[in-house]
Scaffold this active site. Structure first.
Site, mmCIF file in Angstrom:
data_model
loop_
_atom_site.group_PDB
_atom_site.id
_atom_site.type_symbol
_atom_site.label_atom_id
_atom_site.label_comp_id
_atom_site.label_asym_id
_atom_site.label_seq_id
_atom_site.Cartn_x
_atom_site.Cartn_y
_atom_site.Cartn_z
ATOM 1 N N HIS A 1 36.783 30.475 31.339
ATOM 2 C CA HIS A 1 36.348 31.872 31.524
ATOM 3 C C HIS A 1 35.571 32.336 30.293
ATOM 4 O O HIS A 1 34.553 33.012 30.391
ATOM 5 C CB HIS A 1 37.562 32.793 31.679
ATOM 6 C CG HIS A 1 38.232 32.730 33.029
ATOM 7 N ND1 HIS A 1 37.570 32.994 34.202
ATOM 8 C CD2 HIS A 1 39.523 32.470 33.381
ATOM 9 C CE1 HIS A 1 38.435 32.898 35.222
ATOM 10 N NE2 HIS A 1 39.615 32.576 34.752
ATOM 11 N N GLU B 1 36.293 32.085 38.447
ATOM 12 C CA GLU B 1 37.334 31.066 38.605
ATOM 13 C C GLU B 1 36.726 29.681 38.807
ATOM 14 O O GLU B 1 37.368 28.670 38.527
ATOM 15 C CB GLU B 1 38.298 31.409 39.741
ATOM 16 C CG GLU B 1 39.143 32.666 39.505
ATOM 17 C CD GLU B 1 40.027 32.606 38.257
ATOM 18 O OE1 GLU B 1 40.293 31.510 37.741
ATOM 19 O OE2 GLU B 1 40.437 33.688 37.783
ATOM 20 N N HIS C 1 41.900 26.446 30.912
ATOM 21 C CA HIS C 1 41.475 27.329 32.007
ATOM 22 C C HIS C 1 40.831 28.605 31.451
ATOM 23 O O HIS C 1 39.688 28.938 31.797
ATOM 24 C CB HIS C 1 42.686 27.683 32.878
ATOM 25 C CG HIS C 1 42.384 28.665 33.979
ATOM 26 N ND1 HIS C 1 42.169 28.282 35.281
ATOM 27 C CD2 HIS C 1 42.242 30.014 33.971
ATOM 28 C CE1 HIS C 1 41.907 29.357 36.014
ATOM 29 N NE2 HIS C 1 41.949 30.423 35.246
ATOM 30 N N GLU C 2 41.551 29.300 30.586
ATOM 31 C CA GLU C 2 41.011 30.553 30.034
ATOM 32 C C GLU C 2 39.767 30.262 29.196
ATOM 33 O O GLU C 2 38.844 31.069 29.152
ATOM 34 C CB GLU C 2 42.073 31.293 29.214
ATOM 35 C CG GLU C 2 43.376 31.638 29.960
ATOM 36 C CD GLU C 2 43.171 32.425 31.260
ATOM 37 O OE1 GLU C 2 42.150 33.128 31.380
ATOM 38 O OE2 GLU C 2 44.032 32.321 32.166
HETATM 39 ZN ZN LIG Z 1 41.343 32.322 35.858
#
Ligand SMILES: [Zn+2]
Length: 498
Positions: free
Chosen positions: A267, A293, A263-264
């Protein structure tokens, strides 16, 4: 002031503000990761002082005049300079709402509250965090009332994270998501699967650390530009594309950290994909939190929890955890990473029940910001909603109302970005599938064509394009929640043979 003088002022102010933000960003990341616990006692004051310097730069009469001059000369400056002035003008207006002493005090409050929250979570001690939360809510309500007295306060806060988001559009969005998914969630709950044995095995933190490096390489994160730290609540930060920090949190359960990293990492790929010429300007980051997101949840779920990704994922899991993963097949891994069951922790929730976690926070924030729910009443309200929406009993505040960091940094209004981002991502994926061989590349363990597609349509622009324009171009049309819910219905109907 001539246009040339105005551009010179813009360049100078932007450079100063960037440098101050760079310093504050690193101080904050340091505080959240490796700094000794007690360091928070003076860090907040130091950071608040730097925020005051940024305030003075941006609120100087000369800056105001320079921005006005550039904005009056559209067509006489290049597109990037004009957009920089537009974005800096928005920052100027945001900051201008509060007098300097109040702005500085708020920054100190946010920094202190982060440290108090971390200890409160660790000690399951909501009472110690409550007075700070009370101050944060009051400060956010005051900011909203001053910024746009004609609007509901919560709408003003939502708009800070996702331009144009408001309750009038989010209420029906969440209602549609809930209505579409409730029957699938109920069906899945009626056909529970057992947790596979390998998920209950012990994965040592050391082995997980090595595994994270492989996972980052698989995602295409250049270790010279992106490092991984450890923190209470995973996040991504970093002042520019050559210095991106992602974080994770290791527990004995391997999937928690695995999906935090992916997830990160999403980003981070966004930040690292912003064009070089926008770096260190006010256009050098992601367009909005909802769009940010969309990138992280794209990698975490649409790719990271796909059948195709199980091919390269299982390979590196077997290298890192040969004993724990012995005998596990790709199909078994696919089922395991998509086990759906109502749970307590948002960041560990499966794709299907995830949006219910966001919806709960959305409802609670609406009530808190409207003044209908007090800080003292919040934990009980939280627990009631987990019972009502997810059917789970919250055993303590650590796994309840204290679990997320967002309220400690005044991020009321942030949570809907996760649900919106998830929905944006599916529409982007559908367009991508028409243009490149998404699943063939994922199976081969090569995510670079996907990142290149996102780079072309989203990343490289930073804040150069207006968010709505950027989004509809990348999604090929407006947001349609039914695309998101159809994707989930189809995936989980198959997985659970419904
Ligand atoms: Zn996030």
């Amino acid at each position: 002031m001539t246009l040339n003088q105005a551009i010179e002022t813009l360049n100078r102010v932007e450079k100063a503000v960037y440098a101050l933000n760079h310093a504050m960003d690193i101080m904050n990341t340091d505080g959240e990761t490796v700094a000794p616990k007690d360091s928070w006692r003076v860090r907040g004051e130091a950071m608040a002082y730097l925020s005051g310097l940024a305030y003075q730069e941006l609120q100087a009469p000369e800056t105001e005049e320079a921005l006005k001059t550039i904005l009056q000369h559209r067509g006489e400056t290049d597109e990037t300079t004009f957009r920089r002035a537009e974005v800096l003008q928005e920052d100027y207006e945001d900051m201008h709402v509060l007098p300097m002493d109040e702005y500085v005090a708020y920054n100190q409050l946010v920094s202190d509250a982060g440290a108090v929250w971390r200890e409160a979570k660790e000690n399951n001690d909501y009472a110690s965090f409550a007075p700070l939360l009370e101050k944060l809510i009051a400060a956010r309500r005051r900011y909203a009332a001053l910024k746009a007295p004609e609007k509901p306060a919560y709408d003003v806060l939502l708009d800070q994270y996702e331009k144009g988001a408001c309750m009038e559009t989010l209420d029906p969005f969440f209602a549609a998501v809930r209505q579409d998914l409730a029957p699938v969630i109920a069906d899945v709950a009626a056909h529970p699967k057992e947790t596979p044995a390998f998920l209950t095995r012990e994965f040592s933190v050391d082995a997980q650390r090595h595994f994270s490096e492989k996972l980052m390489a698989l995602e295409g994160l250049n270790p010279r530009r992106c490092t991984l730290g450890e923190t209470e609540h995973p996040f991504t930060s970093g002042p520019n594309k050559w210095d991106v920090r992602i974080t994770t949190n290791y527990r004995s359960d391997v999937l928690g950290s695995l999906y935090s990293v992916v997830h990160e990492g999403g980003h981070a790929l966004y930040e690292m994909g912003v064009a070089d010429e926008l770096q260190c300007t006010c256009l050098g980051g992601g367009a909005t939190m909802g769009i940010h997101e969309s990138q992280s949840r794209f990698y975490e779920n649409l790719i990271g929890r796909s059948r195709a990704f199980c091919v390269p994922l299982l390979k590196i899991m077997k290298e890192s955890f040969p004993e724990q993963m012995a005998g596990v097949t790709e199909d078994a891994l696919y089922e395991a990473i998509n086990l759906s069951q109502p749970s307590l922790i948002r960041t560990e929730a499966d794709e299907l029940t995830y949006s219910l976690h966001v919806m709960i926070r959305y409802e609670l924030e609406k009530a808190m910001i409207a003044g209908d729910l007090t800080v003292a009443e919040l934990p009980a309200a939280w627990n009631d909603m987990y019972q009502k929406y997810l059917g789970v009993t919250v055993p303590d505040d650590r796994r309840g109302v204290l679990q997320d960091s967002h309220w400690s940094f005044g991020g009321m209004g942030y949570f809907p970005s996760y649900a919106l981002g998830s929905a944006y991502g599916v529409q982007m994926l559908h367009r991508m599938e028409k243009e490149i061989d998404v699943w063939g590349s994922v199976e081969k363990g090569d995510l670079s064509p996907l990142t290149a597609w996102l780079g072309e349509h989203i990343h490289r622009f930073g804040k150069l394009k207006k968010p709505q324009e950027l989004l509809s171009a990348a999604m090929g049309g407006p947001l349609d929640p039914s695309v998101y819910t159809s994707y989930l219905k189809e995936k989980f109907t198959k997985l659970y043979h419904l």
